[in-house]
Motif scaffolding. Sequence first.
Motif, PDB file in Angstrom:
ATOM      1  N   TRP A 163       0.818  -1.209   0.000  1.00 15.88           N
ATOM      2  CA  TRP A 163       0.000   0.000   0.000  1.00 15.88           C
ATOM      3  C   TRP A 163       0.855   1.264   0.000  1.00 15.88           C
ATOM      4  CZ3 TRP A 163      -5.076  -0.914  -0.777  1.00 15.88           C
ATOM      5  CH2 TRP A 163      -5.537  -2.206  -0.501  1.00 15.88           C
ATOM      6  N   LYS A 164       1.892   1.270   0.836  1.00 16.14           N
ATOM      7  CA  LYS A 164       2.756   2.455   0.935  1.00 16.14           C
ATOM      8  C   LYS A 164       4.211   2.010   0.999  1.00 16.14           C
ATOM      9  CE  LYS A 164       1.574   6.261   1.886  1.00 16.14           C
ATOM     10  NZ  LYS A 164       1.372   7.473   1.079  1.00 16.14           N
ATOM     11  N   PRO A 165       4.787   1.570  -0.125  1.00 21.55           N
ATOM     12  CA  PRO A 165       6.143   1.009  -0.101  1.00 21.55           C
ATOM     13  C   PRO A 165       7.222   2.006   0.307  1.00 21.55           C
ATOM     14  CG  PRO A 165       5.361   1.292  -2.350  1.00 21.55           C
ATOM     15  CD  PRO A 165       4.193   1.522  -1.473  1.00 21.55           C
ATOM     16  N   GLU A 166       6.992   3.286   0.111  1.00 21.01           N
ATOM     17  CA  GLU A 166       7.994   4.276   0.502  1.00 21.01           C
ATOM     18  C   GLU A 166       8.005   4.519   2.010  1.00 21.01           C
ATOM     19  OE1 GLU A 166       7.629   7.814  -1.730  1.00 21.01           O
ATOM     20  OE2 GLU A 166       8.021   6.869  -3.662  1.00 21.01           O
ATOM     21  N   ILE A 232      -4.014  -0.094  -6.884  1.00 23.87           N
ATOM     22  CA  ILE A 232      -3.610  -1.139  -7.834  1.00 23.87           C
ATOM     23  C   ILE A 232      -2.628  -2.109  -7.187  1.00 23.87           C
ATOM     24  CG2 ILE A 232      -2.374  -1.566  -9.990  1.00 23.87           C
ATOM     25  CD1 ILE A 232      -5.225  -0.541 -10.341  1.00 23.87           C
ATOM     26  N   ASP A 233      -1.610  -1.571  -6.517  1.00 19.04           N
ATOM     27  CA  ASP A 233      -0.614  -2.438  -5.895  1.00 19.04           C
ATOM     28  C   ASP A 233      -1.153  -3.101  -4.632  1.00 19.04           C
ATOM     29  OD1 ASP A 233       1.044  -1.632  -7.887  1.00 19.04           O
ATOM     30  OD2 ASP A 233       2.372  -0.426  -6.643  1.00 19.04           O
ATOM     31  N   GLY A 234      -1.971  -2.376  -3.882  1.00 22.48           N
ATOM     32  CA  GLY A 234      -2.508  -2.931  -2.650  1.00 22.48           C
ATOM     33  C   GLY A 234      -3.365  -4.158  -2.881  1.00 22.48           C
ATOM     34  N   PHE A 235      -4.155  -4.130  -3.944  1.00 21.07           N
ATOM     35  CA  PHE A 235      -5.004  -5.277  -4.265  1.00 21.07           C
ATOM     36  C   PHE A 235      -4.341  -6.248  -5.245  1.00 21.07           C
ATOM     37  CE2 PHE A 235      -8.316  -2.279  -2.802  1.00 21.07           C
ATOM     38  CZ  PHE A 235      -8.937  -3.089  -1.869  1.00 21.07           C
ATOM     39  N   GLY A 236      -3.059  -6.031  -5.535  1.00 22.59           N
ATOM     40  CA  GLY A 236      -2.333  -6.955  -6.404  1.00 22.59           C
ATOM     41  C   GLY A 236      -2.906  -7.057  -7.795  1.00 22.59           C
TER      42      GLY A 236
END
Length: 403
Positions: A163-166, A232-236
């Motif tokens: 969700w928040k990779p940074e 988009i990334d959080g839900f793969g």
Amino acid sequence: MITESYFFTTSRGSTERDHGIRPLIASPTVLGTPASPQTTTQRKSRRKISWDVVRVGCVTLIMLYHATFLSVDLHPELEPRTFVFPYEVGASLLLVISAYFACVTIGRGTVLRYWWSRIARLVPPFIGAVLVIFLVMRLAAVDDWFLPDGSDLAAHLLMLWHWKPEDYYFLDGSHWTVPLQLMGFTAAAVLYKSRWGRSHRITVVLWTAVLLPMLQWPLRISDPSELYRMLIDGFGFHRWHLFVAGVAIWMWSSKRLTTPHFLGLLATCMSAQALHNHEVTPEGLTADWGSTIAVCIGLVVVALTARGPDWNKVVPDWANRPIQWYAGISYGVFLMHQTIGYIVSRRLQDLGAGATLQTLAMLTTGVLLGWLLTRIVEQPAHRALMDAYDRVHTRWHTASPKG
């Protein structure tokens, strides 16, 4: 076209029917009432060694990728490896296998028990692995390497990295699959109970799940808004095609999908994998074709394993027990091998060990810790949580008014 009206109905007489699933790497598990001795004997005789071989192969490829390539890529001070396996393939294929076995096992018992069994199998060893990795990172800290604190531990346990990779860092990068598994098993349970898991509607779901991420791919690589990226990334979103491939393979192997339809869907999943393996770099758009081709070959192997005969005629009898043992601990190996393996490699290098010894030590450490995690955490926790569920379920039904 679909040849049977219910998507999630397990085919009668399927040789995979009695082979259970566990997240990523499966070993025999039966959902429902404990089996009688006669049933257990029959189940053992029908178990396909080919699935264990595939799982063992996938987990070994993951460890080789991390030990020989990613270790040096992330920590350039490590000595370059003599042998390098640079293809990211194993984890993707294990997601495919997970989706396949979700279809095989979901019809056993109630849907709620199926879902709880997946949670009981997946979450406790994840928590145990994270706690051990955190302690090792703190107690065996390497200068200039990431040193996590309590907030990093909490963020990892909550699986916030996608969700928040940074803001939220991985304690162990291998764990990226865990939230996708949780979402995948939950989606399977919801579909099973809804009309979208029945009849021809399921093909609409599958095609939508693979085509929609492909259609938005140009937006994904064009510096989208942070909210868009987070969702988009959080839900793969860009990994959905792997679950679609696993479901499609099950439908084809159980003759619920014609071969032309299956080949079209599988080819589309392969195209989605190719898009996924593109990234924007300072030099422009680049592609990891090696990993893409490896995953595509793996999809064919999984499909042939599902529909074809068992490999018991080519796998020698003496190899069955070691293969089954390794497959049985492979989820633990998957969870434990990467970050601790990097620390082991660095410490050995500080003592003068060469690249080959570092690689062997990382592989050995992963297997040993995976075995311990399986025996001490995964298996007892799963038994305890399933026993608790069954007790609550029995009491609830006993207390409910009849008629």
